[in-house]
Scaffold this active site. Structure first.
Site, PDB file in Angstrom:
ATOM      1  N   HIS A 110     -14.447  23.444  53.787  1.00 31.74           N
ATOM      2  CA  HIS A 110     -14.809  24.754  54.671  1.00 31.74           C
ATOM      3  C   HIS A 110     -14.497  24.469  56.158  1.00 31.74           C
ATOM      4  CE1 HIS A 110     -17.192  25.371  50.849  1.00 31.74           C
ATOM      5  NE2 HIS A 110     -17.847  24.782  51.013  1.00 31.74           N
TER       6      HIS A 110
ATOM      7  N   HIS B 177     -11.077  29.167  55.542  1.00 34.05           N
ATOM      8  CA  HIS B 177     -10.988  28.519  53.811  1.00 34.05           C
ATOM      9  C   HIS B 177     -12.084  29.650  52.480  1.00 34.05           C
ATOM     10  CE1 HIS B 177     -14.978  28.334  56.047  1.00 34.05           C
ATOM     11  NE2 HIS B 177     -15.654  28.217  54.827  1.00 34.05           N
TER      12      HIS B 177
ATOM     13  N   ASP C 256     -14.519  30.687  49.858  1.00 36.62           N
ATOM     14  CA  ASP C 256     -15.885  30.241  49.459  1.00 36.62           C
ATOM     15  C   ASP C 256     -16.288  30.736  47.404  1.00 36.62           C
ATOM     16  OD1 ASP C 256     -16.664  29.279  51.864  1.00 36.62           O
ATOM     17  OD2 ASP C 256     -18.627  30.612  51.767  1.00 36.62           O
TER      18      ASP C 256
ATOM     19  N   HIS D 155     -20.997  27.456  46.054  1.00 31.17           N
ATOM     20  CA  HIS D 155     -20.667  27.128  46.913  1.00 31.17           C
ATOM     21  C   HIS D 155     -22.402  26.505  47.361  1.00 31.17           C
ATOM     22  CE1 HIS D 155     -20.687  25.611  51.089  1.00 31.17           C
ATOM     23  NE2 HIS D 155     -20.695  27.246  51.773  1.00 31.17           N
TER      24      HIS D 155
ATOM     25  N   HIS E  76     -25.458  34.326  52.136  1.00 33.83           N
ATOM     26  CA  HIS E  76     -24.439  33.768  50.945  1.00 33.83           C
ATOM     27  C   HIS E  76     -24.395  33.794  49.730  1.00 33.83           C
ATOM     28  CE1 HIS E  76     -22.061  31.664  53.696  1.00 33.83           C
ATOM     29  NE2 HIS E  76     -20.926  31.153  53.364  1.00 33.83           N
TER      30      HIS E  76
END
Ligand SMILES: *[C@@H]1O[C@H](CO)[C@@H](O)[C@H](O)[C@H]1NC(C)=O
Ligand SMILES: *[C@@H]1O[C@H](CO)[C@@H](O)[C@H](O)[C@H]1NC(C)=O
Ligand SMILES: *[C@@H]1O[C@H](CO)[C@@H](O)[C@H](O)[C@H]1NC(C)=O
Length: 276
Positions: A108, A112, A114, A118, A228
């Site tokens: 990360h 980058h 994800d 993750h 997230h």
């Protein structure tokens, strides 16, 4: 025209020009495919010119939106910079056949991507790694938008952007770019990102499947994990972080992002470019 209609019109125009230019592909010119050289010095390929880092390719047609992995770039949640990631293991200088380096880097770091593993243990265990990410989501027409500079990305901010249905890839440029946060040595945790309700609004009200942002996390630090979780829960949204959007005009581009096929990795360094 209201803004959403204007965007749809440009999307239409974009697909039209893409088709119209297909017959004469710019990658092919009339020069010989391969030229033969009999000059020994040229064959040895040694040149005294110093290398230059290319920021603008193809007379500005190709824009690199990837940050170079510099040792002094910020490292997420750390006061230390990224540090050295390329290590010379064998060297011509001490008699090896070639210079040979190894890469050791947090997945990360820098620009980058994800993968769902993750933030979801069950997805990690089930193998939803970067090798399972859909290249169709990572490549195609994308909209670069500027978000209001005085707020994090909340539901209200998302709504105010009027991103029409059908837009699948959006790169959000924020105050982070103005503050040059990716050019600082230390990670500034007051960066701008999505709040949980902004992420939820995007999931519920748009067709966006690729979310790009200009700092190391798409989620604001205050909602780091919750935002997230909202994005990655369905496994059909891909997050691209720490994009270099400095000086790029807002609008529609052809986005091309390619992560490394790292089996078992929940993230990967990624090279992203925009083509005008
Ligand atoms: C060879 O050179 C590299 C870089 O100059 C150095 O790090 C390494 O220790 C050297 N190895 C040996 C065996 O001398
Ligand atoms: C590669 O080898 C050359 C010649 O031995 C040496 O001068 C150079 O420093 C090496 N490259 C790197 C990146 O260390
Ligand atoms: C965004 O949220 C962070 C905390 O996650 C906060 O430090 C920062 O001031 C906020 N930025 C704006 C522009 O509201």
């Amino acid at each position: 025209m209201v803004p959403s209609q204007a965007i749809l019109f440009f999307l239409f125009l974009y697909s039209f020009t893409a088709i119209a230019t297909q017959s004469a592909h710019p990658a092919f010119d009339d020069s010989p495919f391969c030229t033969v050289t009999e000059n020994a010095e040229e064959l040895a390929g040694v040149s005294s010119t110093a290398p230059v880092e290319i920021e603008e390719h193809g007379n500005g047609r190709i824009i690199d939106i990837t940050h170079a992995y510099r040792p002094d770039m910020p490292k997420f949640m750390s006061v230390d910079s990224l540090g050295k990631v390329v290590f010379l293991r064998e060297s011509l200088a001490n008699g090896s056949l070639a210079n040979f380096s190894e890469l050791k880097i947090g997945m990360h770091s820098g620009t980058h991507v994800d993968a769902p593993g993750h933030v979801f243990q069950e997805y990690y265990e089930a193998g939803f790694d970067v090798n399972t990410l859909d290249l169709d989501v990572l490549n195609g027409p994308a909209l670069l938008v500027d978000v209001p500079r005085d707020k994090n990305i909340t539901a209200e901010v998302m709504e105010s952007l009027h991103i029409p249905r059908g837009v699948r890839r959006v790169l959000f440029r924020t105050l982070n770019t103005d503050r040059k946060l990716m050019w600082k040595k230390e990670c500034d945790m007051s960066y701008v990102g999505f709040m949980k309700d902004g992420a939820q609004w995007l999931v519920d009200n748009t067709d966006i499947k690729l979310v790009g942002l200009d700092f190391l996390s798409v989620a604001a630090f205050d909602d780091l994990v919750p935002a997230h979780l909202v994005f990655l829960k369905s496994r059909d949204i891909i997050l691209v972080e720490a994009l270099k959007l400095d000086g790029v005009k807002p609008g529609i581009y052809s986005l091309h992002c390619l992560p490394l096929r790292l089996v078992g990795a929940e993230g990967s360094p990624i090279r992203c470019i925009l083509i005008k």
